[in-house]
Write a protein that holds these residues in place. Structure first.
Motif, PDB file in Angstrom:
ATOM      1  N   TRP A 300       9.954  -0.468  -5.615  1.00 41.44           N
ATOM      2  CA  TRP A 300      10.250   0.298  -6.822  1.00 41.44           C
ATOM      3  C   TRP A 300       9.133   0.038  -7.824  1.00 41.44           C
ATOM      4  O   TRP A 300       8.812  -1.110  -8.104  1.00 41.44           O
ATOM      5  N   ASN A 301       8.553   1.088  -8.355  1.00 37.35           N
ATOM      6  CA  ASN A 301       7.440   0.933  -9.293  1.00 37.35           C
ATOM      7  C   ASN A 301       7.910   0.157 -10.525  1.00 37.35           C
ATOM      8  O   ASN A 301       8.804   0.613 -11.234  1.00 37.35           O
ATOM      9  N   PRO A 302       7.322  -1.006 -10.808  1.00 37.41           N
ATOM     10  CA  PRO A 302       7.789  -1.809 -11.946  1.00 37.41           C
ATOM     11  C   PRO A 302       7.423  -1.212 -13.296  1.00 37.41           C
ATOM     12  O   PRO A 302       7.934  -1.655 -14.328  1.00 37.41           O
ATOM     13  N   HIS A 303       6.549  -0.212 -13.315  1.00 37.66           N
ATOM     14  CA  HIS A 303       6.095   0.397 -14.563  1.00 37.66           C
ATOM     15  C   HIS A 303       6.681   1.787 -14.798  1.00 37.66           C
ATOM     16  O   HIS A 303       6.661   2.290 -15.918  1.00 37.66           O
ATOM     17  N   ASP A 304       7.161   2.429 -13.748  1.00 36.22           N
ATOM     18  CA  ASP A 304       7.775   3.757 -13.854  1.00 36.22           C
ATOM     19  C   ASP A 304       8.974   3.788 -12.908  1.00 36.22           C
ATOM     20  O   ASP A 304       8.824   3.972 -11.701  1.00 36.22           O
ATOM     21  N   GLU A 305      10.155   3.603 -13.447  1.00 34.93           N
ATOM     22  CA  GLU A 305      11.345   3.418 -12.622  1.00 34.93           C
ATOM     23  C   GLU A 305      11.803   4.690 -11.914  1.00 34.93           C
ATOM     24  O   GLU A 305      12.737   4.652 -11.126  1.00 34.93           O
ATOM     25  N   HIS A 306      11.145   5.791 -12.178  1.00 34.59           N
ATOM     26  CA  HIS A 306      11.479   7.008 -11.439  1.00 34.59           C
ATOM     27  C   HIS A 306      10.841   7.011 -10.047  1.00 34.59           C
ATOM     28  O   HIS A 306      11.277   7.753  -9.176  1.00 34.59           O
ATOM     29  N   LEU A 307       9.801   6.186  -9.855  1.00 34.44           N
ATOM     30  CA  LEU A 307       9.012   6.272  -8.630  1.00 34.44           C
ATOM     31  C   LEU A 307       9.357   5.163  -7.636  1.00 34.44           C
ATOM     32  O   LEU A 307       9.375   3.979  -7.981  1.00 34.44           O
ATOM     33  N   ILE A 308       9.630   5.569  -6.410  1.00 35.09           N
ATOM     34  CA  ILE A 308       9.940   4.650  -5.308  1.00 35.09           C
ATOM     35  C   ILE A 308       9.005   4.974  -4.146  1.00 35.09           C
ATOM     36  O   ILE A 308       8.783   6.145  -3.831  1.00 35.09           O
ATOM     37  N   LEU A 309       8.455   3.927  -3.516  1.00 29.91           N
ATOM     38  CA  LEU A 309       7.553   4.106  -2.382  1.00 29.91           C
ATOM     39  C   LEU A 309       8.203   3.594  -1.100  1.00 29.91           C
ATOM     40  O   LEU A 309       8.912   2.590  -1.116  1.00 29.91           O
ATOM     41  N   THR A 310       7.965   4.295  -0.006  1.00 26.84           N
ATOM     42  CA  THR A 310       8.484   3.878   1.297  1.00 26.84           C
ATOM     43  C   THR A 310       7.359   3.879   2.328  1.00 26.84           C
ATOM     44  O   THR A 310       6.464   4.723   2.277  1.00 26.84           O
ATOM     45  N   GLY A 311       7.414   2.932   3.271  1.00 27.73           N
ATOM     46  CA  GLY A 311       6.443   2.863   4.359  1.00 27.73           C
ATOM     47  C   GLY A 311       7.162   2.948   5.682  1.00 27.73           C
ATOM     48  O   GLY A 311       8.260   2.405   5.848  1.00 27.73           O
ATOM     49  N   SER A 312       6.537   3.598   6.661  1.00 25.95           N
ATOM     50  CA  SER A 312       7.250   3.921   7.892  1.00 25.95           C
ATOM     51  C   SER A 312       6.404   3.748   9.143  1.00 25.95           C
ATOM     52  O   SER A 312       5.171   3.676   9.090  1.00 25.95           O
ATOM     53  N   ALA A 313       7.102   3.752  10.283  1.00 29.18           N
ATOM     54  CA  ALA A 313       6.436   3.722  11.583  1.00 29.18           C
ATOM     55  C   ALA A 313       5.734   5.037  11.892  1.00 29.18           C
ATOM     56  O   ALA A 313       5.031   5.129  12.902  1.00 29.18           O
ATOM     57  N   ASP A 314       5.885   6.058  11.037  1.00 29.66           N
ATOM     58  CA  ASP A 314       5.145   7.313  11.247  1.00 29.66           C
ATOM     59  C   ASP A 314       3.751   7.252  10.623  1.00 29.66           C
ATOM     60  O   ASP A 314       3.076   8.263  10.484  1.00 29.66           O
ATOM     61  N   ASN A 315       3.321   6.020  10.232  1.00 29.34           N
ATOM     62  CA  ASN A 315       1.974   5.743   9.713  1.00 29.34           C
ATOM     63  C   ASN A 315       1.749   6.212   8.280  1.00 29.34           C
ATOM     64  O   ASN A 315       0.617   6.202   7.807  1.00 29.34           O
ATOM     65  N   SER A 316       2.794   6.625   7.592  1.00 31.50           N
ATOM     66  CA  SER A 316       2.590   7.155   6.244  1.00 31.50           C
ATOM     67  C   SER A 316       3.336   6.337   5.200  1.00 31.50           C
ATOM     68  O   SER A 316       4.289   5.613   5.495  1.00 31.50           O
ATOM     69  N   VAL A 317       2.863   6.458   3.967  1.00 33.98           N
ATOM     70  CA  VAL A 317       3.573   5.983   2.778  1.00 33.98           C
ATOM     71  C   VAL A 317       3.997   7.219   2.001  1.00 33.98           C
ATOM     72  O   VAL A 317       3.198   8.149   1.826  1.00 33.98           O
ATOM     73  N   ARG A 318       5.252   7.262   1.561  1.00 32.06           N
ATOM     74  CA  ARG A 318       5.733   8.411   0.804  1.00 32.06           C
ATOM     75  C   ARG A 318       6.231   7.965  -0.564  1.00 32.06           C
ATOM     76  O   ARG A 318       6.818   6.891  -0.696  1.00 32.06           O
ATOM     77  N   MET A 319       5.965   8.805  -1.532  1.00 26.87           N
ATOM     78  CA  MET A 319       6.407   8.537  -2.901  1.00 26.87           C
ATOM     79  C   MET A 319       7.549   9.485  -3.252  1.00 26.87           C
ATOM     80  O   MET A 319       7.436  10.694  -3.096  1.00 26.87           O
TER      81      MET A 319
END
Length: 464
Positions: A300-319
């Motif tokens: 969870w972005n500590p500076h902007d609580e609207h933004l969450i990042l996820t990492g996956s076995a599909d090789n990508s990071v999504r916001m």
């Protein structure tokens, strides 16, 4: 990993040699620490910065927490080390480039060893008390350690395990990786193979101790001891809540930066779930198909609580923006960062728009999502054919990067560990590094500084 891949692609050794030649240009400081081969160490799965201990003119002293996973000839351990962190613009270029891959760094010194019951799969430090850390191992329990009170142990075959200061119970199956500490309250969050997210308060242990010590106890009752008391077996507490909603193993959990009641989780069911402990034990929002494969990590972005990042076995990071997480229940990310060639295993955000991602491909990427979509990116900061938003790539590891952590006391300093035993001639590699500030500072500042440097060189030349 060590063999040449696709036609035309450099081998791992060729890539590493090229990276090492650029170290004096790309880095302000770098320390390479080969983990101990003589202890028959297999690797360190986890690395975390601890509290800053001392400040000096040219460097600061800071704690490091890491694990030693062994082949069974010696016990698994939780290691507390002291690290000398060189301040920005202190190290000379020739100094940082002349490291020995097969040697231990003089900047990292082991301070204390705790004999851990099983492998250390995760370490998280308590923000409210820097000497308290939680660990996950191959069991349903979360172990709490007071690293100051724990005795220093010698890890030899047959040595008795160190006793945790507190055990958190509540999982019905192994909970190996998903672990988080709350920034606002002494709360601990965990996820496991039982598909559950479990919440505890360390304060419950302190409260129970006070009540038990002031009351008449029935025969045979077990009195929880204070953290650090070694007179009896480890005390334990049960959870505040158990949250059900995942259909497979929960791989990672994270608290909202400003709330002890809101948190999120991801798992092998490809779901991202948001929870609110004030409204019950079911999901507040469930995002189906957040990725096209298992999810390994969330933050969870500590500076902007609207933004969450996820990492996956599909090789990508999504916001994701939590105000608009789904479209018909299916994940609707605001951006997909695609630059790895293997599963994203671990990453951590730092500044409001900057985060890192590490993977089995051996790279640690640093991204700035504010650069995505901008027509002009600073000349020289973006590599040819690199994905939008990627502005730095650390290539100092020669096998999968298993963990890394940004330094809160020195925000552009990162510690990372990799499982490159074969390449490094030891038990894996720990690196502490800081990219040159010319890479991330505002372009106007950098150009102004370079102009002043140019003028200074010309002035010196004219005098000579």
């Amino acid at each position: 990993m060590r063999e040449r891949g696709k036609a035309g692609q450099p081998s791992v050794d060729e890539r590493y040699t090229q990276w090492k030649s650029l170290v004096p240009v790309l880095y302000d400081w770098l320390a390479n620490h080969n983990l101990e081969k003589e202890t028959r160490l297999l690797l360190s799965l986890v690395i975390r910065w601890g509290p800053q201990l001392e400040q000096a003119t040219y460097k600061n002293r800071q704690r490091l927490y890491l694990s030693e996973q062994t082949d069974g000839s010696v016990p698994n351990t939780l290691v507390i080390a002291n690290c000398e962190v060189v301040k920005p613009r202190v190290a000379a270029a020739e100094h940082i480039s002349q490291f020995n891959e097969e040697a231990r760094s003089p900047f990292v010194k082991k301070f204390k060893t705790i004999i851990h019951p099983g492998e250390v799969n995760r370490i998280r430090e308590l923000p409210q008390n820097s000497k308290i850390v939680a660990t996950h191992t191959d069991s349903p329990d979360v172990l709490i350690w007071d690293v100051d009170a724990q005795p220093n142990r010698h890890a030899v075959l047959g040595a008795a395990e160190s006793r945790p200061d507190l055990i958190l119970t509540g999982h019905q199956d192994n909970a190996e990786f998903a672990l988080a500490m709350c920034p606002t309250e002494p709360f601990v969050l965990s996820g496991g193979k039982d598909k559950s997210v479990v919440l505890w308060s360390i304060q419950d242990h302190i409260s129970a101790s006070a009540v038990d010590q002031g009351s008449t106890k029935s025969p045979g009752s077990k009195t929880p001891s204070k953290v650090g008391d070694k007179s009896s077996e480890s005390p334990s507490i049960g959870p505040r809540g158990i949250y059900q909603g995942h259909d497979d193993t929960v791989e990672d959990v994270q608290f909202c930066p400003s709330s002890a009641h809101e948190f999120c989780s991801v798992g092998d069911d490809s779901c991202l779930i948001l929870w609110d402990a004030r409204t019950g034990t079911g999901p507040a929002v469930k995002v189906e198909k957040a990725h096209n494969a298992d999810l390994h990590c969330v933050d969870w972005n500590p500076h902007d609580e609207h933004l969450i990042l996820t990492g996956s076995a599909d090789n990508s990071v999504r916001m994701f923006d939590r105000r608009n997480l789904t479209s018909g229940g299916v994940g609707a990310p605001i951006y997909k960062f695609e630059g790895h060639k293997a599963a994203v295993l671990c990453w951590s955000p730092d500044k409001a728009s900057v985060f890192g991602s590490a993977a089995e491909d051996g790279f640690l990427n640093v991204w700035d999502h504010e650069k995505v979509g901008k027509k002009k990116e600073r000349v020289g900061t973006r590599m040819p054919n690199s994905p939008p938003g990627l502005f730095f790539q650390h290539a100092g590891h020669r096998d999968k990067v298993v963990d890394f952590h940004w330094n809160a006391s020195d925000p552009w300093t990162i510690v990372s560990v990799s499982d490159d035993c074969e390449s490094s001639g030891g038990g894996g590699t720990l690196q502490i590094w800081r990219m040159s500030d010319l890479i991330y500072r505002p372009e106007e500042e950098v150009l102004d500084e370079l102009e002043k440097f140019k003028s200074h060189i010309l002035a010196c030349s004219s005098k000579s």
